[in-house]
Enzyme design. Structure first.
Site, short mmCIF file in Angstrom:
data_model
loop_
_atom_site.label_atom_id
_atom_site.label_comp_id
_atom_site.label_asym_id
_atom_site.label_seq_id
_atom_site.Cartn_x
_atom_site.Cartn_y
_atom_site.Cartn_z
N GLU A 154 6.93 -3.43 2.37
CA GLU A 154 7.51 -4.55 3.14
C GLU A 154 6.49 -5.69 3.31
OE1 GLU A 154 10.90 -2.77 5.96
OE2 GLU A 154 8.94 -1.97 6.50
N ARG A 186 12.23 11.09 6.92
CA ARG A 186 13.20 11.91 6.18
C ARG A 186 12.50 13.11 5.55
NH1 ARG A 186 16.86 8.12 2.35
NH2 ARG A 186 15.05 6.79 2.16
N ASN A 200 11.22 -3.68 10.46
CA ASN A 200 9.88 -4.23 10.60
C ASN A 200 9.79 -5.54 9.82
OD1 ASN A 200 8.60 -2.52 12.34
ND2 ASN A 200 7.80 -1.18 10.73
N LYS A 231 4.50 -7.48 17.31
CA LYS A 231 4.70 -6.37 16.36
C LYS A 231 4.21 -6.79 14.97
CE LYS A 231 6.66 -2.37 15.03
NZ LYS A 231 7.95 -1.78 15.15
N ASN A 241 -4.02 5.54 10.06
CA ASN A 241 -4.18 4.38 10.95
C ASN A 241 -5.49 4.43 11.73
OD1 ASN A 241 -1.63 3.87 10.05
ND2 ASN A 241 -0.61 4.06 12.03
N GLY A 250 18.91 5.49 6.55
CA GLY A 250 17.72 6.27 6.21
C GLY A 250 17.16 6.89 7.47
N ASN A 254 1.48 -4.99 12.58
CA ASN A 254 1.78 -4.63 11.19
C ASN A 254 0.82 -5.31 10.21
OD1 ASN A 254 3.93 -2.85 11.63
ND2 ASN A 254 5.42 -4.50 11.75
#
Ligand SMILES: NC(=O)c1ccc[n+]([C@@H]2O[C@H](COP(=O)([O-])OP(=O)(O)OC[C@H]3O[C@@H](n4cnc5c(N)ncnc54)[C@H](OP(=O)(O)O)[C@@H]3O)[C@@H](O)[C@H]2O)c1
Length: 306
Positions: A268, A131, A103, A185, A203, A12, A189
């Site tokens: 996720e 994408r 992630n 990280k 954000n 991807g 997240n």
């Protein structure tokens, strides 16, 4: 090794970017997709990170054979990992080396279960790509990629792999403390992604909302406690300054979780906040703020139906 054979599981946005640069550096690169009829893929990469804004198209072989895989780069979304690895389990053996570049945390548990004799490494990247169309990738922002091993017995594999990848444009670094980096990280997240979904904002806009800021702070405190315990009782530096800095730097961005949610795709969350809450439970550390955020995201109706 510099010209090792690579397979990309999940070509991807990030997988195609790495496929492209591995091929550019002279590696043999084959794609593993979930489209059985596909034998080749033309990928166009727009590089918006260079002043020249170059664009080029490259052909990749899509591999549906049964031969063993030498180097596997896993770049499916975290929740797609189990099904993706299952689909190629007959091609992974003790000679394979897997690199998870995703992630969230814990996707590697699938590898432990499916291929107990196979070595695997983990990485994290802040390269930014998306994408524009199925086979049209925009490399929108330069970042850093770090690779390491969670198993000391495989540290040399990480060192050798990083050496081999140095000649690519994305030249990753080896981090002997990769677990700490993954936790930091994860903190970013946990404190940004789900809140951008709940507040439906970019954000940077989280920093303008007092209620969101309070939640960010509480999330960070909980991650510090769980991270400290998970790393064997170490004291963890305050995470809020890091989270604020990332929210500022990426202020204009819509987080990947908000993008997935708006597209009606699974997020996720289970490998981000879900992982944190599960680790808290395992270690006996309360995580009420993260648990409430996890519940809120799980209960959200699909975007567009609210
Ligand atoms: N994009 C970024 O800038 C960025 C930056 C840092 C980290 N990450 C992380 O990198 C990971 C990948 O993100 P992404 O943005 O690249 O996502 P993405 O564009 O959705 O790419 C995932 C790819 O995996 C493919 N896939 C899903 N199931 C598969 C299967 N069973 N077998 C083979 N391929 C399968 C998808 O195929 P289809 O085309 O058929 O859907 C898609 O091409 C995520 O963990 C993300 O958080 C992304």
């Amino acid at each position: 090794m510099p010209h090792a054979d690579w397979h990309i599981l999940g070509p991807g946005a990030i997988g195609s970017l790495f496929a492209w640069h591995l091929a550019e550096a002279g590696c043999s690169v084959r794609l593993l997709t979930r489209h059985p009829g596909e034998s080749a893929r033309l990928i166009t990469l727009d590089d918006q990170t260079s002043p020249a804004h170059t664009s080029a198209t490259r052909a990749f072989h899509v591999d549906h054979q049964d031969t063993p895989i030498q180097r596997l780069l896993v770049t499916v979304k975290a929740h797609q990992t189990a099904a993706a690895l299952e689909s190629i389990r007959h091609r992974i053996d003790a000679g394979s080396l897997i690199l998870f570049l995703q992630n969230g945390m814990g996707t590697w548990d699938c590898a432990k279960a499916l291929f107990p004799a196979t070595r695997w490494l983990v990485g994290t990247t802040t390269e930014g790509s998306w994408r524009a169309a199925d086979r049209h990738i925009i490399h929108a922002g330069r970042g850093e990629t770090w690779i390491g091993s969670l198993n000391p017995a495989w540290s040399n594999d990480a060192v050798h792999l990083v050496d081999a990848l140095k000649s690519t444009l994305l030249h990753p670094g080896h981090d002997p403390q990769i677990l700490q980096r993954l936790w930091r990280k994860l903190a970013v997240n946990c404190a940004i992604n789900p809140l951008t979904v709940l507040y439906d904002c970019r954000n940077g806009e989280l920093l303008q909302k007092p209620a969101a800021l309070r939640q960010m702070e509480a999330v960070c405190l909980e991650v510090e406690r769980v991270m400290g315990a998970a790393l064997g009782g170490v004291t963890v530096e305050p995470l809020l300054p890091l989270v604020r800095a990332v929210a500022e730097k990426t202020g204009a961005n819509h987080s990947s979780m908000l993008q997935d949610y708006r597209r009606g795709q699974p997020t996720e969350i289970e490998f981000i906040t879900g992982y944190l809450v599960a680790e808290g439970l395992r270690l006996g550390i309360a995580t009420p703020e993260n648990a409430a955020i996890l519940d809120a995201i799980r209960q959200l109706a699909p975007a567009g139906s609210r």
